[in-house]
Design a protein around this motif. Structure first.
Motif, PDB file in Angstrom:
ATOM      1  N   LEU A   1      -7.413   6.808  -2.728  1.00 32.60           N
ATOM      2  CA  LEU A   1      -8.442   6.853  -1.704  1.00 32.60           C
ATOM      3  C   LEU A   1      -8.528   8.239  -1.065  1.00 32.60           C
ATOM      4  N   SER A   2      -9.741   8.718  -0.875  1.00 33.55           N
ATOM      5  CA  SER A   2     -10.003   9.997  -0.224  1.00 33.55           C
ATOM      6  C   SER A   2     -10.988   9.781   0.922  1.00 33.55           C
ATOM      7  N   TYR A   3     -11.174  10.806   1.725  1.00 29.09           N
ATOM      8  CA  TYR A   3     -12.146  10.717   2.825  1.00 29.09           C
ATOM      9  C   TYR A   3     -13.538  10.420   2.280  1.00 29.09           C
ATOM     10  N   ASN A   4     -13.952  11.148   1.252  1.00 27.28           N
ATOM     11  CA  ASN A   4     -15.309  10.974   0.734  1.00 27.28           C
ATOM     12  C   ASN A   4     -15.514   9.577   0.156  1.00 27.28           C
ATOM     13  N   GLU A   5     -14.503   9.072  -0.559  1.00 22.77           N
ATOM     14  CA  GLU A   5     -14.630   7.715  -1.096  1.00 22.77           C
ATOM     15  C   GLU A   5     -14.673   6.693   0.035  1.00 22.77           C
ATOM     16  N   ALA A   6     -13.822   6.866   1.025  1.00 23.56           N
ATOM     17  CA  ALA A   6     -13.813   5.942   2.159  1.00 23.56           C
ATOM     18  C   ALA A   6     -15.183   5.920   2.838  1.00 23.56           C
ATOM     19  N   LEU A   7     -15.790   7.086   2.995  1.00 28.35           N
ATOM     20  CA  LEU A   7     -17.110   7.171   3.608  1.00 28.35           C
ATOM     21  C   LEU A   7     -18.145   6.450   2.745  1.00 28.35           C
ATOM     22  N   ASP A   8     -18.041   6.620   1.436  1.00 28.16           N
ATOM     23  CA  ASP A   8     -18.964   5.926   0.524  1.00 28.16           C
ATOM     24  C   ASP A   8     -18.808   4.409   0.643  1.00 28.16           C
ATOM     25  N   ILE A   9     -17.576   3.937   0.709  1.00 23.14           N
ATOM     26  CA  ILE A   9     -17.320   2.496   0.819  1.00 23.14           C
ATOM     27  C   ILE A   9     -17.916   1.946   2.104  1.00 23.14           C
ATOM     28  N   LEU A  10     -17.682   2.650   3.200  1.00 25.76           N
ATOM     29  CA  LEU A  10     -18.205   2.202   4.492  1.00 25.76           C
ATOM     30  C   LEU A  10     -19.736   2.240   4.510  1.00 25.76           C
ATOM     31  N   ASN A  11     -20.297   3.335   4.027  1.00 29.53           N
ATOM     32  CA  ASN A  11     -21.755   3.459   4.010  1.00 29.53           C
ATOM     33  C   ASN A  11     -22.398   2.465   3.057  1.00 29.53           C
ATOM     34  N   GLY A  12     -21.625   2.026   2.052  1.00 31.74           N
ATOM     35  CA  GLY A  12     -22.130   1.035   1.114  1.00 31.74           C
ATOM     36  C   GLY A  12     -22.137  -0.377   1.667  1.00 31.74           C
ATOM     37  N   GLY A  13     -21.581  -0.554   2.861  1.00 26.19           N
ATOM     38  CA  GLY A  13     -21.641  -1.852   3.513  1.00 26.19           C
ATOM     39  C   GLY A  13     -20.376  -2.671   3.463  1.00 26.19           C
ATOM     40  N   LEU A  14     -19.271  -2.063   3.025  1.00 29.22           N
ATOM     41  CA  LEU A  14     -18.013  -2.787   2.948  1.00 29.22           C
ATOM     42  C   LEU A  14     -17.061  -2.332   4.046  1.00 29.22           C
ATOM     43  N   ALA A  15     -16.261  -3.260   4.557  1.00 24.04           N
ATOM     44  CA  ALA A  15     -15.125  -2.904   5.407  1.00 24.04           C
ATOM     45  C   ALA A  15     -14.015  -2.347   4.509  1.00 24.04           C
ATOM     46  N   LEU A  16     -13.060  -1.647   5.104  1.00 23.59           N
ATOM     47  CA  LEU A  16     -12.061  -0.919   4.328  1.00 23.59           C
ATOM     48  C   LEU A  16     -10.656  -1.094   4.884  1.00 23.59           C
ATOM     49  N   MET A  17      -9.705  -1.274   3.970  1.00 20.37           N
ATOM     50  CA  MET A  17      -8.273  -1.166   4.280  1.00 20.37           C
ATOM     51  C   MET A  17      -7.604  -0.407   3.138  1.00 20.37           C
ATOM     52  N   ALA A  18      -6.331  -0.044   3.350  1.00 20.33           N
ATOM     53  CA  ALA A  18      -5.606   0.716   2.343  1.00 20.33           C
ATOM     54  C   ALA A  18      -4.218   0.125   2.123  1.00 20.33           C
ATOM     55  N   VAL A  19      -3.761   0.184   0.874  1.00 26.75           N
ATOM     56  CA  VAL A  19      -2.433  -0.287   0.486  1.00 26.75           C
ATOM     57  C   VAL A  19      -1.752   0.827  -0.300  1.00 26.75           C
ATOM     58  N   GLN A  20      -0.459   0.975  -0.105  1.00 29.34           N
ATOM     59  CA  GLN A  20       0.276   2.019  -0.811  1.00 29.34           C
ATOM     60  C   GLN A  20       0.732   1.526  -2.179  1.00 29.34           C
ATOM     61  N   HIS A  21       0.617   2.393  -3.186  1.00 29.85           N
ATOM     62  CA  HIS A  21       1.143   2.066  -4.510  1.00 29.85           C
ATOM     63  C   HIS A  21       2.622   1.713  -4.420  1.00 29.85           C
ATOM     64  N   VAL A  22       3.019   0.669  -5.126  1.00 31.41           N
ATOM     65  CA  VAL A  22       4.425   0.315  -5.203  1.00 31.41           C
ATOM     66  C   VAL A  22       5.093   1.124  -6.321  1.00 31.41           C
ATOM     67  N   ALA A  23       6.408   1.308  -6.230  1.00 35.34           N
ATOM     68  CA  ALA A  23       7.151   1.994  -7.279  1.00 35.34           C
ATOM     69  C   ALA A  23       7.169   1.136  -8.544  1.00 35.34           C
ATOM     70  N   PRO A  24       7.424   1.738  -9.722  1.00 34.26           N
ATOM     71  CA  PRO A  24       7.472   0.947 -10.957  1.00 34.26           C
ATOM     72  C   PRO A  24       8.485  -0.194 -10.860  1.00 34.26           C
ATOM     73  N   SER A  25       8.204  -1.266 -11.569  1.00 37.59           N
ATOM     74  CA  SER A  25       9.043  -2.464 -11.523  1.00 37.59           C
ATOM     75  C   SER A  25      10.504  -2.134 -11.802  1.00 37.59           C
TER      76      SER A  25
END
Length: 219
Positions: free
Chosen positions: A58-82
């Protein structure tokens, strides 16, 4: 890390029964609008475990696109390999990176950012997982965020141990995972599918038994 940008919108509690998705694919403005017009209300995208966002996260520009596209937004951190081995120090490290990367994207304080707990090595003691989770929580909370916990396969902890963590926001994976006594889950993941040309894991919102809901950013 200083916050150079701030995304528009406000932090809001989720209503019951809304449909959304999490995806490890960059969401364009057009794709976000397609999802919104298809009845999706929100999107969860990824943060890196390291210093700075990696390609595809996720980046600022993508987050802005998601919001402007009409979706709410949250973020999750990648987990380490199994097969990874959590510890308190690793929780502080990863939680700090999650917070710093969220700040650099412009995600405001008060919203949920999610710790992904899954794929832990079988031999790891429950206390090490507990210490990891609570340290991750402390690091994210210190930056002003409201930490949430995604409970996936091989999380090691049982329901009571999960409930006893510092978290108040829980997200149930598609896997067979423990129930959270007293509280329950605020978001539930469903079977993966391809929608609008990308692979997603659909999710739905619900209040938990204590009245808690997920907290997201929305225009």
């Amino acid at each position: 890390m200083s916050q150079d940008v701030t995304l528009p919108g406000t932090v809001q509690p989720a209503a019951n029964g809304l449909k959304g998705f999490d995806a490890d694919t960059v969401i364009t403005a057009g794709t976000a609008a397609e999802f919104a017009s298809s009845g999706y209300a929100f999107c969860v995208r990824y943060l890196s475990r390291g210093n700075g966002q990696q390609s595809g996260d996720l980046s600022y520009n993508e987050a802005l696109d998601i919001l402007n596209g009409g979706l709410a937004l949250m973020a999750v951190q990648h987990v380490a390999p199994s097969g990874w081995e959590p510890s308190a120090s690793l929780g502080t490290e990863y939680g700090t990176y999650a917070a710093d990367n969220s700040l650099s994207i412009g995600l405001p304080a008060g919203m949920n950012i999610w710790c992904d707990l899954e794929g832990v090595a079988e031999q790891v003691a429950a206390q090490d997982v507990i210490d990891y989770c609570n340290a991750w929580y402390d690091a994210a909370e210190k930056a002003g965020y409201v930490p949430g916990l995604y409970v996936g396969a091989s999380c090691i902890l049982d329901g009571q141990q999960l409930y006893d963590l510092k978290f108040q926001h829980y997200w149930k994976s598609l896997s067979n995972v423990p129930q959270i006594p007293t509280r329950g889950y605020q978001m539930v993941q469903h079977a993966s599918e391809t929608v609008n040309g990308i692979g997603i894991d659909p999710d739905s919102t619900q209040p938990d038994a204590e009245g808690g809901t997920v907290l997201w950013l929305k225009l």
